[in-house]
Motif scaffolding. Structure first.
Motif, short mmCIF file in Angstrom:
data_model
loop_
_atom_site.label_atom_id
_atom_site.label_comp_id
_atom_site.label_asym_id
_atom_site.label_seq_id
_atom_site.Cartn_x
_atom_site.Cartn_y
_atom_site.Cartn_z
N ASP A 94 -40.73 6.35 39.28
CA ASP A 94 -42.08 6.59 40.40
C ASP A 94 -41.53 8.69 41.04
O ASP A 94 -41.96 9.58 40.66
N GLY A 95 -39.71 8.62 40.08
CA GLY A 95 -39.37 10.04 40.37
C GLY A 95 -38.10 9.99 42.06
O GLY A 95 -37.74 11.15 41.87
N ASP A 96 -38.57 8.81 43.02
CA ASP A 96 -38.26 9.55 43.76
C ASP A 96 -36.62 8.90 43.69
O ASP A 96 -35.54 8.25 43.45
N MET A 97 -35.82 9.34 44.61
CA MET A 97 -34.43 9.66 44.57
C MET A 97 -34.00 8.72 44.92
O MET A 97 -33.84 8.72 46.45
N ASN A 146 -33.72 -5.70 35.18
CA ASN A 146 -34.05 -5.23 36.77
C ASN A 146 -35.94 -5.70 36.90
O ASN A 146 -36.61 -5.04 36.15
N PRO A 147 -35.97 -7.18 37.58
CA PRO A 147 -37.62 -7.06 37.25
C PRO A 147 -38.31 -6.49 38.03
O PRO A 147 -39.73 -6.37 38.30
N TYR A 148 -38.45 -6.10 39.75
CA TYR A 148 -38.96 -5.51 40.26
C TYR A 148 -38.68 -4.20 40.43
O TYR A 148 -38.98 -3.60 41.07
N LEU A 149 -37.45 -3.57 40.00
CA LEU A 149 -36.62 -1.96 40.03
C LEU A 149 -36.23 -0.96 38.74
O LEU A 149 -35.64 -2.40 37.99
N ASN A 150 -37.41 -0.82 38.31
CA ASN A 150 -37.31 0.32 36.88
C ASN A 150 -37.19 1.46 37.78
O ASN A 150 -37.12 2.03 38.63
N GLY A 151 -35.62 2.41 36.56
CA GLY A 151 -35.47 3.85 37.08
C GLY A 151 -34.48 3.32 35.94
O GLY A 151 -34.39 3.29 34.67
#
Length: 470
Positions: A94-97, A146-151
């Motif tokens: 979502d673009g958050d650092m 990672n199933p819970y966190l994409n980035g």
């Protein structure tokens, strides 16, 4: 103007060294520096990408991190950041650092600016729209397992750090360049002192050589090629110094040999014209005039011969002939002169049958004539002249030996010189020109053979020359 435009060999080498130094420095400072920077940044890209892949495979992709729990990796990321000398960031889809090894609590959304760098993997000179304080090399890799966190995980290394590494390697290269330049410079100085200084001495000494001035010796004490060349030039200088003396002797000898018969001819002709000599005695003096005319004719002929008999320009008519026959013919020609002094000949041939040699028969007969004629002139009455031949391998040795007045030891080295006469010979050599032995030697040398003499004053002389045997 031309004098100042001349360039010595040393200056040419110095100019070449300077041009080589400048061109090399230019290439190293421009292309070399650029090449090193490209190599360093390429190495940095590979290193950062490898570190990012390792971090993904060993930590992030092995556990089910969420947006909040992944912040617990900050300590490990700071350690990896310090090891890699870069800044490590984790950005959610979502673009958050969410994690930044360079900031305790980042509150930045990448989508506020240009986020296209995330799909490029490698982005140079990028500041993330001002988020990074200076342009950096950015490496972006997606977190896909990672199933819970994409980035994305981003490694950012400052350009100043990369430039510092490039400068470090460039300084090493520059140091090596200056070291090599110094070594080459020392080599140039060594070459200059070992080669150009003696070469300059040789040049300055040789260019002043002349006939009309004294030629001082060139002083080079080394035993190398320069020393040998200096000795050779010094010999040449000595010969040039002697040339004026030789010229004076040449003129003195020519004047003496021409003046004597001309004085006799003039005196007797003047006496006949004045009627001082009675008619009944005129035949006697006419014979003397004829004798002196023969002297002039022989001298003129010898001068023409010696002018043509430059040993580099003698034209030989090579043929095969019997040297024994040539010796006998020469003896027959001089028999009348020998009989006046009751001189006999003793011929000892190497073999009874003909001995065939190769050479110009006419010129070899001239050599025989000169040697035998000299033997007759300088032998006492009732003497014997010994002529013999012998063979050794493919050589035939011809010897003419007399028992006459001999040649003084101090004159032996000069008898081959043109117009040279020993003092003791002048009284006996009435018709001599001082050219016979010089002509003989030049003929033999033109045949690429040798001629030598052994003589003892008061005992006699023996002349020996060689010819190729057929």
């Amino acid at each position: 103007m031309k004098k100042y435009m001349r360039t010595t060999l040393g200056r040419k080498l110095a100019a070449f060294y300077l041009i080589l130094f400048v061109v090399s420095f230019y290439f190293i400072s421009t292309f070399g520096q650029r090449y090193i920077y490209e190599q360093v940044i390429s190495e940095a890209q590979d290193s950062l990408r490898a570190a990012a892949i390792t971090l993904l495979s060993t930590h992030i992709n092995q556990q089910s991190y969420t947006k909040d729990s992944i912040r617990n990796l900050k300590t490990q990321l700071e350690m990896a950041s310090e090891t890699s000398q870069c800044r490590i960031m984790i950005i959610c889809d979502d673009g958050d650092m969410v994690v930044d090894s360079g900031k305790p609590d980042p509150t930045y959304n990448i989508y506020l600016g240009d986020s296209s760098f995330l799909q490029k993997q490698v982005t140079r000179n990028y500041t993330m729209n001002g988020y990074l304080r200076e342009p950096s090399l950015c490496i972006s890799l997606p977190m896909e397992r990672n199933p819970y966190l994409n980035g994305y995980i981003v490694f950012a290394q400052r350009n100043s750090y990369i430039q510092a590494r490039a400068d470090y390697y460039y300084n090493i290269l520059s140091g090596l360049f200056y070291l090599m330049a110094g070594i080459v410079g020392l080599a140039f100085i060594g070459i200059y002192f070992m080669n150009f200084r003696p070469l300059r001495k040789l040049r300055n000494g040789a260019k002043d050589f002349s006939i009309a001035h004294e030629n001082p010796p060139i002083i080079i004490k080394t035993k190398d090629e320069y020393g040998e060349l200096a000795q050779t030039l010094n010999v040449l200088g000595d010969e040039l110094n002697k040339f004026e003396e030789y010229q004076r002797k040449f003129i003195a000898n020519i004047s003496h040999d021409f003046r004597s018969p001309l004085t006799s001819i003039h005196g007797y002709v003047q006496a006949m014209a004045d009627g001082i000599i009675p008619p009944e005695n005129q035949q006697k003096y006419l014979n003397i005039i004829l004798f002196e005319t023969d002297r002039l004719t022989k001298l003129t002929s010898s001068l023409l011969d010696v002018n043509n008999f430059d040993k580099d320009n003698i034209f030989l008519d090579i043929s095969k002939f019997d040297i024994h026959e040539a010796i006998q013919n020469t003896i027959d020609t001089l028999e009348g002169i020998a009989e006046k002094k009751n001189i006999s000949f003793e011929v000892t041939p190497a073999q009874l049958n003909p001995l065939i040699v190769s050479g110009d028969s006419d010129k070899i007969r001239q050599v025989l004539y000169n040697l035998i004629d000299n033997a007759i002139k300088f032998s006492d009455r009732d003497a014997t002249i010994f002529i013999n031949t012998r063979t050794r391998g493919d050589k035939v040795f011809v010897s003419v030996k007399d028992t006459g007045i001999g040649i003084p030891k101090e004159d032996l080295n000069h008898i081959w010189d043109r117009f040279y006469k020993t003092d003791i010979s002048r009284g006996k050599d009435k018709l001599g020109t001082g050219l016979g032995l010089s002509i003989s030697k030049e003929i033999i040398l033109a045949h690429k053979q040798t001629i030598d003499v052994v003589s003892t004053e008061g005992v006699g002389s023996e002349f020996v020359f060689t010819l190729p045997r057929e």
